[in-house]
Scaffold this active site. Structure first.
Site, PDB file in Angstrom:
ATOM      1  N   GLU A 273       4.666  -4.829  -5.309  1.00 52.52           N
ATOM      2  CA  GLU A 273       5.476  -5.967  -5.336  1.00 52.52           C
ATOM      3  C   GLU A 273       4.707  -6.920  -6.305  1.00 52.52           C
ATOM      4  OE1 GLU A 273       7.908  -6.921  -1.532  1.00 52.52           O
ATOM      5  OE2 GLU A 273       6.128  -6.087  -0.808  1.00 52.52           O
TER       6      GLU A 273
ATOM      7  N   GLU B 138       5.206 -21.417 -10.492  1.00 51.80           N
ATOM      8  CA  GLU B 138       5.293 -21.368 -12.098  1.00 51.80           C
ATOM      9  C   GLU B 138       5.894 -22.678 -12.545  1.00 51.80           C
ATOM     10  OE1 GLU B 138       4.833 -17.095 -11.096  1.00 51.80           O
ATOM     11  OE2 GLU B 138       6.229 -18.837 -10.390  1.00 51.80           O
TER      12      GLU B 138
ATOM     13  N   GLU C 181       0.188 -14.898   2.257  1.00 47.42           N
ATOM     14  CA  GLU C 181       0.491 -13.374   2.731  1.00 47.42           C
ATOM     15  C   GLU C 181       1.240 -12.763   1.503  1.00 47.42           C
ATOM     16  OE1 GLU C 181       1.832 -10.405   3.174  1.00 47.42           O
ATOM     17  OE2 GLU C 181       3.429 -11.248   4.233  1.00 47.42           O
TER      18      GLU C 181
END
Length: 283
Positions: free
Chosen positions: A49, A26, A40
């Site tokens: 998640e 971000e 991954e």
């Protein structure tokens, strides 16, 4: 991790080629667009998640128009299964409630403190944990009562963040090869490394997390147990509607709701009334 990466780069005398940039997706800015993004990001049952959110943000910010994502595609699967763990979870719930009743008796007997006003809240908490929460599993293929069916597919180069954040809703038919009872549903995923249309991989590779006789991957499978079980016969079909949403209290965790109806020519299908409604937390 970034510090270790820099150490490795310097130790192998590649610091004139490789630059390690440390920061969140971000907040990080790059001097140019990139050819490949490798990440991954997969969680249990693929989406737990919510790490794919950041990968799609990185794709939109940094990837060239003809660039590639690795992995490039993903699928989610469900299959009916047999397991003794479903009955064990019921026993665990009952043992927990017995332990609570003993605790109440001792607290009142020794200290004259009545905690019974908390019994309903305790029962609800324990029921949600033992009976309405999926579990990590190392499922053997012989436990499956039918083949896994993909109910959701993602093209990671094209799916939008808005589509990913929306509720996942899908209809899926699960064929029964062996007879029931069905104690649980087994969920897993696979991902493909295909490259992009403009720059395909020299050799496509698939990583699967499905049940395997040699043992599970790090991700294992998610086991969605039921009580009571569902009776069915070989040749029947489970007509399912699946809905997966993000938990309100923690958007990185999930909720899964399913309606299940047995269809076919067996006596179980004929006696089946309306769809059975099931709900699980994926914590």
């Amino acid at each position: 991790m970034a510090n270790h990466a820099r150490t490795l780069v310097q130790h192998n005398k590649l610091d004139h080629i490789v630059e390690v940039i440390q920061g969140t997706i971000e907040t990080t800015e790059l001097p140019e667009k990139v050819d490949i993004i490798i990440s991954e990001w997969m969680g249990y049952f693929l989406l737990r998640e919510s790490m794919l959110d950041s990968v799609l943000l990185a794709r939109d910010k940094f990837l060239k128009p003809d660039g590639a994502l690795y992995p490039s595609h993903a699928r989610m699967y469900l299959a009916p299964m047999r397991t003794s763990s479903a009955a064990s979870r019921v026993n665990d719930f009952q043992n927990s409630m017995y332990g609570w009743s003993e605790f109440l008796r001792e607290m009142k007997g020794y200290y004259q403190v009545d905690l019974d006003c908390l019994s309903e809240a305790f029962r609800t908490e324990q029921k949600e944990y033992y009976l309405n929460t999926s579990a990590w599993g190392n499922v053997h293929p012989t436990q499956l009562l039918g083949p896994g069916v993909a109910f959701k597919k993602y093209d990671l180069l094209n799916v939008t963040l808005e589509q990913l954040k929306a509720d996942l809703a899908a209809d899926v038919d699960l064929p029964m090869v062996d007879g029931g009872p069905i104690d649980a549903f087994c969920g897993w995923f696979d991902v493909d490394f295909q490259g992009s249309p403009e720059h395909p991989a020299d050799e496509a590779v698939r990583l699967t997390t499905g049940p395997d006789p040699t043992g599970s991957t790090h991700w294992g499978q998610q086991v969605f147990m039921m009580n009571p079980s569902i009776d069915c016969a070989p040749g029947d079909t489970l007509s399912c509607n699946v809905k997966i949403t993000r938990q309100q209290v923690n958007h990185r965790l999930l909720e899964m709701a399913m309606s299940v109806k047995v269809e076919g020519k067996s006596i179980y299908a004929q006696e089946s009334s309306g769809p059975r409604q099931l709900n699980w937390h994926i914590d």
